[in-house]
Design a protein around this motif. Structure first.
Motif, PDB file in Angstrom:
ATOM      1  N   SER A  46      -5.579  -3.949   1.837  1.00 16.44           N
ATOM      2  CA  SER A  46      -4.426  -3.447   1.066  1.00 16.44           C
ATOM      3  C   SER A  46      -4.820  -2.157   0.376  1.00 16.44           C
ATOM      4  N   PRO A  47      -4.699  -1.031   1.083  1.00 14.76           N
ATOM      5  CA  PRO A  47      -5.073   0.251   0.461  1.00 14.76           C
ATOM      6  C   PRO A  47      -4.055   0.657  -0.588  1.00 14.76           C
ATOM      7  N   PRO A  52      -0.337  -2.364   4.273  1.00 12.42           N
ATOM      8  CA  PRO A  52      -1.493  -3.210   4.571  1.00 12.42           C
ATOM      9  C   PRO A  52      -1.801  -3.221   6.074  1.00 12.42           C
ATOM     10  N   CYS A  53      -3.043  -3.578   6.390  1.00  9.58           N
ATOM     11  CA  CYS A  53      -3.453  -3.720   7.786  1.00  9.58           C
ATOM     12  C   CYS A  53      -4.383  -4.907   7.901  1.00  9.58           C
ATOM     13  N   THR A  54      -4.538  -5.421   9.117  1.00  8.52           N
ATOM     14  CA  THR A  54      -5.399  -6.579   9.363  1.00  8.52           C
ATOM     15  C   THR A  54      -6.232  -6.360  10.622  1.00  8.52           C
ATOM     16  N   LEU A  55      -7.449  -6.917  10.573  1.00  8.51           N
ATOM     17  CA  LEU A  55      -8.328  -7.003  11.745  1.00  8.51           C
ATOM     18  C   LEU A  55      -8.690  -8.478  11.918  1.00  8.51           C
ATOM     19  N   ASN A  68      -1.717  -2.225  12.259  1.00  9.22           N
ATOM     20  CA  ASN A  68      -1.473  -1.119  11.313  1.00  9.22           C
ATOM     21  C   ASN A  68      -2.753  -0.529  10.713  1.00  9.22           C
ATOM     22  N   CYS A  69      -3.884  -0.716  11.352  1.00  7.38           N
ATOM     23  CA  CYS A  69      -5.133  -0.150  10.832  1.00  7.38           C
ATOM     24  C   CYS A  69      -5.425   1.184  11.507  1.00  7.38           C
ATOM     25  N   ALA A  93      -7.317   7.818   0.135  1.00  8.80           N
ATOM     26  CA  ALA A  93      -6.305   6.865   0.591  1.00  8.80           C
ATOM     27  C   ALA A  93      -6.899   5.506   0.939  1.00  8.80           C
ATOM     28  N   HIS A  94      -8.211   5.412   1.177  1.00 15.89           N
ATOM     29  CA  HIS A  94      -8.851   4.141   1.514  1.00 15.89           C
ATOM     30  C   HIS A  94      -9.074   3.265   0.290  1.00 15.89           C
ATOM     31  N   GLU A  95      -8.891   3.789  -0.871  1.00 17.47           N
ATOM     32  CA  GLU A  95      -9.127   3.008  -2.086  1.00 17.47           C
ATOM     33  C   GLU A  95      -8.168   1.818  -2.139  1.00 17.47           C
ATOM     34  N   GLY A  96      -8.690   0.644  -2.482  1.00 21.91           N
ATOM     35  CA  GLY A  96      -7.848  -0.552  -2.561  1.00 21.91           C
ATOM     36  C   GLY A  96      -8.672  -1.815  -2.451  1.00 21.91           C
ATOM     37  N   ASN A  97      -8.031  -2.903  -2.012  1.00 23.79           N
ATOM     38  CA  ASN A  97      -8.663  -4.217  -1.904  1.00 23.79           C
ATOM     39  C   ASN A  97      -8.897  -4.571  -0.440  1.00 23.79           C
ATOM     40  N   TYR A  98     -10.096  -5.136  -0.173  1.00 25.32           N
ATOM     41  CA  TYR A  98     -10.493  -5.556   1.168  1.00 25.32           C
ATOM     42  C   TYR A  98     -10.949  -7.009   1.088  1.00 25.32           C
TER      43      TYR A  98
END
Length: 283
Positions: A46-47, A52-55, A68-69, A93-98
């Motif tokens: 969740s940047p 959001p994106c998922t792997l 969406n990654c 833009a990469h800042e956020g929760n992983y």
């Protein structure tokens, strides 16, 4: 649990939560809980900017999936061997929760990373129009701290930008006019910087100060002239008033004196005519 320190600047572990700071432009590797017999691994990202994106990876199907990654985020190694996530060329833009979620025969486990991106400021040092050193820490994240090697009185000014960076400006004001060489020191989590400069008072500054002094002297002289004429004008008015009063009194005095002379002459004549023959008025 291991974490590749080569890509991450600093990590603070809080239980299963970790705070990671990465300098912009570097790469970062985030790992998952080291559980054996993994059946499924999912990275939920969740940047702060963007959606959001998922792997994901399923062991039973040996299949990976991404939603969406961007291309800058991918598996560091083969997910069946090590499901670590790599972020290449980190941006703001990469800042956020992983969050890494692992499903194994032992149960479900997860680790959360709070990623913070550091942006080192650009140090700029110059002399303003008055010969004062000005130090700028341009577009840093977080805001940098500015100090001067020599003693100074200064008030930093901050200016925020849309991308989350902050520019800090500080003007050096020396307690002594003999100070010419000054050094600006910028403190920041991404690294410290310093630079020195020599500033001299400009001609415009000298002209400005001279103009202010001349203006003050002109005003002072003008006020002194007004006071002088006002003071002497008052004295002249009083003297003129006294002369006018004297001129008004003198005609009356002359008139009274003439009247007295006429009166005395008439009186002497009247007395002389009233006396008997052979007698004369006593003088």
């Amino acid at each position: 649990m291991s974490l590749s320190g080569k890509f991450v600047d600093s990590i603070e572990r809080v239980g299963w939560n970790k705070r990671v700071s990465v300098t912009v432009g570097n790469s970062s590797v985030l790992t998952c809980p080291p559980k054996s017999n993994r059946t499924m691994v999912t990275w939920k990202i969740s940047p702060r900017v963007g959606g959001p994106c998922t792997l994901g990876y399923r062991t039973d199907q040996n299949k990976t999936d991404r939603t969406n990654c961007s291309d800058s985020m991918n598996w560091k190694f083969r997910p069946d061997q090590d499901p670590a996530l790599e972020i290449r060329q980190v941006e703001i833009a990469h800042e956020g929760n992983y969050i890494c979620e692992v499903v194994s025969t032992e149960g479900n486990f997860h680790t959360t990373y709070h990623l913070t991106v550091l942006v080192p400021p650009r140090l700029t040092l110059y002399c303003d129009d008055h010969g004062n050193p000005v130090c700028e820490a341009v577009a840093g994240k977080p805001a940098a701290r500015i100090s001067w090697v020599l003693e100074s009185s200064f008030t930093p000014r901050e200016e925020g930008h849309d991308n989350g960076t902050v520019t800090v400006v500080s003007k050096f004001t020396a307690y002594s006019s003999n100070v010419t060489n000054t050094t600006c020191f910028v403190s920041h989590p991404a690294g410290n910087q310093s630079n020195s400069i020599v500033c001299r008072p400009s001609e415009n500054s000298f002209i400005l100060h001279a103009s202010i002094i001349l203006c003050f002297l002109s005003v002072f002289t003008f006020m002194a002239v007004i006071y002088y004429f006002k003071l002497h004008g008052s004295r002249y008015s009083r003297q003129k008033a006294c002369r006018d009063d004297t001129m008004e009194v003198e005609p009356y005095t002359t008139y009274v004196q003439k009247e007295n002379i006429i009166y005395n002459s008439v009186s002497d004549l009247t007395v002389g005519q009233s006396l008997p023959q052979g007698l004369s008025s006593a003088t």
